[in-house]
Every structure is written in C-alpha cells, then in structure tokens.
Design a protein around this motif. Structure first.
Motif, PDB file in Angstrom:
ATOM      1  N   LEU A 110       0.824  -1.209   0.000  1.00 46.54           N
ATOM      2  CA  LEU A 110       0.000   0.000   0.000  1.00 46.54           C
ATOM      3  C   LEU A 110       0.861   1.263   0.000  1.00 46.54           C
ATOM      4  CD1 LEU A 110      -2.815  -1.053   2.512  1.00 46.54           C
ATOM      5  CD2 LEU A 110      -2.970  -0.904   0.010  1.00 46.54           C
ATOM      6  N   VAL A 111       1.943   1.240   0.768  1.00 43.22           N
ATOM      7  CA  VAL A 111       2.848   2.394   0.791  1.00 43.22           C
ATOM      8  C   VAL A 111       3.497   2.587  -0.576  1.00 43.22           C
ATOM      9  CG1 VAL A 111       4.990   3.320   1.764  1.00 43.22           C
ATOM     10  CG2 VAL A 111       3.277   2.300   3.271  1.00 43.22           C
ATOM     11  N   ALA A 114       1.095   4.213  -2.894  1.00 47.10           N
ATOM     12  CA  ALA A 114       0.936   5.637  -2.600  1.00 47.10           C
ATOM     13  C   ALA A 114       2.083   6.466  -3.166  1.00 47.10           C
ATOM     14  CB  ALA A 114       0.842   5.849  -1.086  1.00 47.10           C
ATOM     15  N   TYR A 115       3.199   5.811  -3.452  1.00 48.26           N
ATOM     16  CA  TYR A 115       4.370   6.510  -3.975  1.00 48.26           C
ATOM     17  C   TYR A 115       4.058   7.216  -5.293  1.00 48.26           C
ATOM     18  CZ  TYR A 115       9.232   7.299  -5.371  1.00 48.26           C
ATOM     19  OH  TYR A 115      10.409   7.889  -5.755  1.00 48.26           O
ATOM     20  N   HIS A 117       0.632   6.949  -6.932  1.00 49.64           N
ATOM     21  CA  HIS A 117      -0.790   7.175  -7.199  1.00 49.64           C
ATOM     22  C   HIS A 117      -1.100   8.673  -7.148  1.00 49.64           C
ATOM     23  CE1 HIS A 117      -5.147   7.003  -6.937  1.00 49.64           C
ATOM     24  NE2 HIS A 117      -5.078   5.737  -7.324  1.00 49.64           N
ATOM     25  N   VAL A 120      -2.226  10.581  -3.898  1.00 51.43           N
ATOM     26  CA  VAL A 120      -1.252  10.776  -2.812  1.00 51.43           C
ATOM     27  C   VAL A 120       0.082  11.248  -3.384  1.00 51.43           C
ATOM     28  CG1 VAL A 120      -0.102   9.740  -0.829  1.00 51.43           C
ATOM     29  CG2 VAL A 120      -2.382   8.930  -1.511  1.00 51.43           C
ATOM     30  N   ARG A 121       0.622  10.461  -4.252  1.00 47.63           N
ATOM     31  CA  ARG A 121       1.889  10.698  -4.968  1.00 47.63           C
ATOM     32  C   ARG A 121       3.007  11.218  -4.054  1.00 47.63           C
ATOM     33  NH1 ARG A 121       3.000   9.530  -9.945  1.00 47.63           N
ATOM     34  NH2 ARG A 121       4.750  10.531 -10.990  1.00 47.63           N
TER      35      ARG A 121
END
Length: 299
Positions: A110-111, A114-115, A117, A120-121
């Motif tokens: 998940l982390v 998020a890197y 996406h 979130v990026r």
C-alpha cells in the motif's frame, strides 16, 4: 490479455537490487527453515516488488529510461490489473507463514502504491519520498523478511537486534536513492514531481549521496566491530572498494559534463556493481554468521 509490455514493466530482474536486504536478514534468522526461506524469497522478489514496479510504472507512464528498462514500452491497462494480481498473490502466499507477516506485506504494498498514485503521490515530495522509500525498502523490509523467515510477528520490528541492522540497510538506500533519480529530471519535471535529486541538483545529488555512503560505511564498521567481527569488516570494505571507485569516476565525469554523464547507463552501472558485490558479501556473511562454513569444513 497480458501484453509483453506489461510483463516487462514488472521488472522482475530488478529485484536483484533489493536482494541484499533479504540476505542480510537471512544472516540473523534464528529459526532457519528451507520452506519459509523459499516462500519469503518468492513473495518479495517474484510478486511484491514486481507488483510495486508495475503499479508505479502504470501511473508514472514514463517515456524515457526508468530503473531496469532503458526504453520503456507504452503502458497498457492490463498492467494495472496485473500489478494488483501480483499483489494479491503475495498476500495470499504470505498468509501461509502467518497473519502478521501478511499484514506487513500488505502495508509495504500500500505504501509503494501511494508513492505514485495521483491521489497521494509521495514521489512529488522530495524529503518525504526519500525518507519513506529508504525506511520501507530498508529497515521495514529487513524486519519483514526477518519476521517471515523466522515465523515472528510485529513485535520483532522493535527489537534492537532487528532495528540496528535494519536501519543500516536504510542508510544504504538513503545514500543510493537520489542517484537513481539523477537521470530522470526531465521526466519528473513534466509531471511536476520535485524529487530529491531535482531539488539538490545533479552535483548536489552526488555530494549528498557521498556523505551518506560515508555514514553507511561508518555504521557498518561500528556494527561489525561491536560484534567482534573485524575480519568481516575487512571483507565488507574490500567488497565496497569497487563501488567507491566507480562512484568517484562517475562523479569526475559528471562534474565535467553533467548533462552527458548523469544518465541511465552510468546509474544502472552503479546499481548493478553495488548490487552484485553486496549480494556476494551478504551471502558470505550469512555463511559465516550462521557458522555453516565451519560445519561444512568439519566434514
């Protein structure tokens, strides 16, 4: 239908560069079990890391060189679903070890999502992305591998005998991480991603990494000496000497012509030589630290 481009974007061979963390954790595993060893290796290097690679490639949509692919093919929709399937396989396989390990694998995935996406990026925040990437690919992965190999739970991540070597692996990654971005400034600028390397500049990136390489070497020197493993320290330093020489030669050329030499080929050369030598060293350390060499020598 799974396209060839999607399989390429999984970058399974690129897992070689994160293998040293697994091997370092293996050297300290108290409950060594052949089945768990194979299972944890497969989960991390054949499914979890490729899933992360594919997922991030899908959202980055790079047109120029990325880690492990000099000329990346255009991404297709099936890459998104393929990366999620690989993630699910990693989670399902990790349940065979224990639920705690499965939850660690899930959190890592998940982390990593998020890197890149867009919602979130993390990648666009220079210091935060540097901190999180090094922490999760280093310390957290070390603890996760240690827990999976030994059939332990979350509490093991907060034990000093796991935290200290785990943080040493983070130091390695914090040193190398900006160098992996040094040839992607143009691509990152197109997406308004202010990576740490863009923020530091090309010359600043090399200076920053050099300081962390020194800190890493000092950390490992202290670690091995504290364990009365002076002979191991000398092997480690000898293993790292070619990496240091390569870095200094690369830095020399970059200072003369940053645009020409801060490129994919030099960066991948740095990654490859360091990964091969670190993998070799940590295999040696595993054999020595577990006294397998002494046992074999007795026969």
């Amino acid at each position: 239908m799974i396209t060839r481009s999607s399989l390429k974007h999984l970058r399974i061979p690129f897992s070689l560069f994160l293998l040293p963390v697994f091997l370092f954790a293996l050297a300290f595993t108290p409950n060594l079990n052949e089945e768990r060893l194979l299972l944890v290796f497969m989960i991390l290097h054949l499914f979890l890391y490729p899933s992360s690679n594919g997922y991030n490639s899908y959202f980055d949509k790079d047109e120029k060189s990325i880690g492990g692919i000099k000329n990346p093919p255009k991404v297709t929709k099936d890459l998104y679903w393929l990366s999620l399937v690989f993630f699910m396989i990693a989670i399902v396989l990790s349940i065979k070890i224990n639920l705690a390990f499965a939850s660690m694998v899930t959190l890592y995935g998940l982390v990593s999502m998020a890197y890149s996406h867009p919602l979130v990026r993390i990648k666009k925040y220079p210091w935060l992305s540097w901190l999180i990437a090094g922490l999760f690919q280093g310390y957290f992965t070390f603890g996760m591998a240690y827990a999976g190999l030994s059939d332990f739970g979350w509490d093991i991540l907060f034990k000093s005998h796991v935290m200290i070597p785990g943080l040493l692996t983070s130091l390695m990654l914090w040193a190398n991480y900006p160098l992996t971005q040094v040839y992607q400034h143009e691509e990152d600028a197109k997406r308004n991603d202010l990576t740490l390397s863009r923020k530091l500049g090309i010359i600043g990136t090399f200076g920053f990494s050099a300081s962390f390489f020194l800190l890493t070497a000092a950390g490992f020197a202290w670690f091995f000496l504290s364990k009365n493993q002076e002979n191991i320290l000398w092997v480690y330093l000898a293993s790292m000497l070619p990496v240091v020489l390569y870095f200094l030669i690369w830095f020399y050329f970059v200072k003369r012509n940053p645009e020409k030499y801060a490129n994919y080929s030099w960066a991948m050369g740095m990654n490859t030589i360091s990964a091969v030598l670190l993998n070799g060293f940590f295999i040696y350390y595993f054999l020595e630290n577990t006294q397998i060499m002494q046992v074999l020598g007795a026969y």
